[in-house]
Design a protein around this motif. Structure first.
Motif, short mmCIF file in Angstrom:
data_model
loop_
_atom_site.label_atom_id
_atom_site.label_comp_id
_atom_site.label_asym_id
_atom_site.label_seq_id
_atom_site.Cartn_x
_atom_site.Cartn_y
_atom_site.Cartn_z
N MET A 46 1.03 -1.33 -0.41
CA MET A 46 0.03 0.08 0.08
C MET A 46 0.97 1.63 -0.08
N LEU A 75 3.93 1.66 -1.38
CA LEU A 75 4.25 1.67 -2.57
C LEU A 75 3.00 2.14 -3.47
N PHE A 76 2.40 1.92 -3.45
CA PHE A 76 1.12 2.31 -3.61
C PHE A 76 1.16 4.23 -3.85
N THR A 131 1.98 5.83 -6.75
CA THR A 131 0.81 6.11 -7.87
C THR A 131 0.67 7.64 -7.66
N VAL A 167 0.74 12.27 -8.22
CA VAL A 167 -0.32 12.78 -9.12
C VAL A 167 -0.62 13.62 -8.40
N ILE A 206 -10.67 7.13 -23.41
CA ILE A 206 -10.01 7.27 -22.54
C ILE A 206 -8.22 7.26 -23.40
N PHE A 249 -5.95 15.17 -18.47
CA PHE A 249 -6.32 15.02 -17.39
C PHE A 249 -8.16 15.23 -16.96
N ILE A 300 -10.46 14.13 -19.18
CA ILE A 300 -10.17 12.75 -19.58
C ILE A 300 -11.91 12.19 -17.97
N THR A 351 -15.08 11.12 -18.24
CA THR A 351 -15.47 10.34 -16.72
C THR A 351 -16.70 10.37 -16.45
N ILE A 372 -3.89 -6.29 -0.84
CA ILE A 372 -4.61 -5.09 -0.80
C ILE A 372 -5.70 -4.89 -1.32
N LEU A 391 -9.49 4.29 1.03
CA LEU A 391 -8.36 3.85 0.45
C LEU A 391 -9.27 3.38 -1.39
N VAL A 399 -9.52 6.10 -3.79
CA VAL A 399 -8.52 6.25 -4.18
C VAL A 399 -7.04 4.94 -5.50
N VAL A 400 -7.97 4.29 -5.06
CA VAL A 400 -7.30 2.97 -6.22
C VAL A 400 -8.20 2.97 -6.86
N THR A 427 -6.92 7.28 -9.33
CA THR A 427 -5.61 6.26 -10.01
C THR A 427 -5.77 5.49 -10.82
N MET A 471 -8.19 5.79 -13.88
CA MET A 471 -8.77 6.41 -14.74
C MET A 471 -7.50 7.46 -14.62
N ILE A 472 -6.70 7.72 -14.24
CA ILE A 472 -5.56 8.73 -14.36
C ILE A 472 -4.11 8.37 -15.08
N LEU A 482 5.18 -2.39 -8.80
CA LEU A 482 4.79 -3.24 -8.15
C LEU A 482 3.51 -3.21 -8.33
N VAL A 483 2.98 -2.00 -7.95
CA VAL A 483 1.69 -2.76 -7.94
C VAL A 483 0.72 -1.82 -9.15
N PRO A 487 -3.56 -0.34 -10.16
CA PRO A 487 -4.97 -0.10 -9.60
C PRO A 487 -5.89 -1.02 -10.04
#
Lengths: 274, 270
Positions: A1, A3-4, A8, A12, A209, A257, A260, A264, B87, B102, B105-106, B109, B111-112, B142-143, B145
């Motif tokens: 998590m 890492l994420f 990511t 942003v 997209i 973005f 997009i 969406t 996760i 959470l 958030v996943v 991301t 869609m980004i 490594l991860v 969404p």
């Protein structure tokens, strides 16, 4: 998590912050010399002739490319669902093949397919007496060429989703239409197509997209040329990044973005209304 | 019955249209430069030669790129299998504060577009001293969404009773996850694994900016730079390069295609 979040979600927010600064490549080592410049980057981007050109090209790519891809995909899905009962799996896998291959490799191959004198396409056109143009060097034909290639590569993806949608429609619907004397086209137009509406909406948005971000195709095939006629927003963003204009590049990415996100959002509204 | 033959004909014509560029690529990679330039073009190579491949693997250092692509793709795949399943499990089955936040958030991301994150990510990775390194190529992926979403959907479909049974038997939470739940998700893991591998193998933008010296290039980067650089006119070399990039994933896809199409049908995403 973690890492994420770090790789990511963090970037942003980072990019949102950066888009309001004058950060450039040389600031990488001295992060405190960066100044906030408010919305200057956004103003600069929107006033930039080349950026507008890239935005127009991107819109062109999406507006023509998405319907073309979806028509091919739907056609293939109907063909597989209703037509070719035997060997269905073979056709499905065959049509899907280009989707899993590298866009870079595809773009390289298509450069040869589209080459003027000894290209595959112009040779085939020559058989029926058409003298094909130098596709990628022509201001008029370069973009349509990229669109055709993108549709060729991507239709299999939407096709799989359409197939799932078609298989979700009970046979009784068509049988009812048959009893009422509707022909094949009428059954498709008035019974199947309306039931597929959510699927069509979904595939058009996901394809859209993807197409809004097209990058590899012009990068490998045309470098954005001739005369910027295939320059996409993503590619221009990348170029600005290459020039070291990080702040400007992120603001451009954010403009993309926002577009997009709006699309969406509209999709979710439309789906909810159902 | 009379109608079916032309439907099959359309289907086969479609297959030819899809396959022709690939076939042309493979055949072209065995032609000499002279033959590739001939007008009108030939279909079958007149004097098949493996010269393009030899050049690719000696002069152009493709074994190195091949190794890099494989290494990165394997590491990214392993990471995704481990982290996304953990996760996904947590988001689907464990109750904790902020779980829904959470998940939002996943999904956000998901869609980004990559373009948005890539400049700050580049700054982050560069500042961490990871530019032009394998960790720099691997860590950000490594991860995903998508993987979290896929695994969560799958875990949601598994009954809670199994977890309760595990608790009654005195299995620890980690044991419940690793020994009871995870083995049940094998189909989803297979899907995630193959899709991640393909995605990593074909990934372009990130390796393009982070791999700065030849020894860190992945295959698509090498191919793209070759095709726009001074080798742009060496058609045989480029065709052979495209074969090396495309054929491994085609073979892999054909072997595991059921998992790929299933994953797309489940989630509706690539």
């Amino acid at each position: 998590m973690l890492l994420f979040l770090a790789f990511t979600a963090g970037p942003v927010l980072g990019s949102l912050g950066m888009s309001f600064t004058d950060i450039r490549q040389r600031d990488l080592r001295t992060p405190f010399s960066v100044n906030g410049v408010g919305v200057d980057n956004y103003v600069k981007a929107l006033q930039d002739e080349t950026f507008r050109k890239a935005a127009f090209n991107t819109a062109y790519f999406v507006v023509i490319g998405v319907p073309l891809t979806l028509v091919l995909a739907l056609g293939a899905a109907v063909l597989l669902d209703r037509g070719v009962k035997r060997f269905q799996a073979l056709f499905k896998v065959g049509y899907y093949l280009p989707v899993v291959t590298s866009i870079v490799a595809i773009a390289v191959i298509w450069r040869f397919v589209l080459s003027p004198d000894n290209g595959l396409l112009n040779t085939v056109l020559g058989w029926v007496g058409i003298d094909g143009p130098n596709w990628l060097a022509s201001k008029t034909w370069a973009m349509p060429s990229l669109i055709a290639m993108a549709a060729w590569r991507n239709f299999g993806s939407a096709m799989i989703i359409f197939l799932a949608g078609l298989q979700g429609i009970p046979d009784s619907v068509e049988e009812a239409g048959q009893i009422d004397g509707a022909g094949a086209w009428q059954r498709f137009r008035y019974l199947i197509l309306p039931l597929l509406r959510p699927t069509i909406l979904f595939t058009s948005v996901t394809t859209g997209i993807g197409y809004l971000q097209f990058f590899e195709e012009p990068f490998v095939m045309t470098k954005g040329g001739p005369l910027d006629s295939t320059l996409s927003v993503s590619m221009y963003t990348y170029n600005q990044f290459g020039f070291g204009n990080y702040g400007l590049a992120t603001s451009m990415a954010y403009i993309l973005f926002v577009v997009i996100a709006v699309i969406t959002f509209i999709q979710f509204r439309l789906l909810r209304e159902k | 019955m009379r109608r079916t033959w032309w439907i099959y004909l359309i289907g086969v014509l479609g297959l030819i249209a899809v396959a022709a560029p690939f076939l042309w690529m493979v055949l072209g990679s065995f032609k000499t430069q002279g033959e590739l330039l001939r007008v009108p073009p030939t279909w079958w190579p007149e004097r098949p030669t493996s010269q393009n491949y030899e050049e690719l693997f000696s002069k152009a250092n493709f074994p190195r790129y091949f190794l890099n692509s494989t290494l990165v793709a394997l590491a990214v795949t392993a990471g995704n299998l481990i982290f996304c399943s953990m996760i996904g499990y947590a988001l689907a089955k464990l109750r904790f504060k902020g779980r829904n936040a959470l998940f939002v958030v996943v999904m956000a991301t998901l869609m980004i577009p990559g373009m948005v994150t890539f400049v700050p990510l580049f700054v982050l990775v560069t500042n961490a001293g990871l530019a032009n390194s394998y960790p720099g190529l691997i860590l950000p992926f490594l991860v995903s969404p998508f993987g979290v979403f896929l695994m969560r959907q799958f875990f949601l479909g598994l009954p809670d009773d199994l977890i309760d049974a595990g608790r009654v038997d005195g299995t620890g939470e980690l044991g419940i996850f690793a020994r009871i739940m995870l083995p049940l998700t094998r189909p989803a893991l297979a899907t995630l694994g193959i899709l991640t591998f393909l995605g990593s193998w074909n990934n372009f933008l990130w390796p393009l900016v982070i791999a700065q010296t030849e020894d860190k290039y992945t295959l698509p980067v090498a191919l793209a730079l070759y095709s726009t650089g001074q080798n742009a006119q060496n058609y045989g070399l480029l065709m052979a390069g495209a074969v090396v990039v495309v054929v491994p994933v085609l073979v892999m896809f054909l072997a595991f295609q059921r998992h790929v199409t299933k994953g797309i049908a489940i989630t509706g995403l690539k």
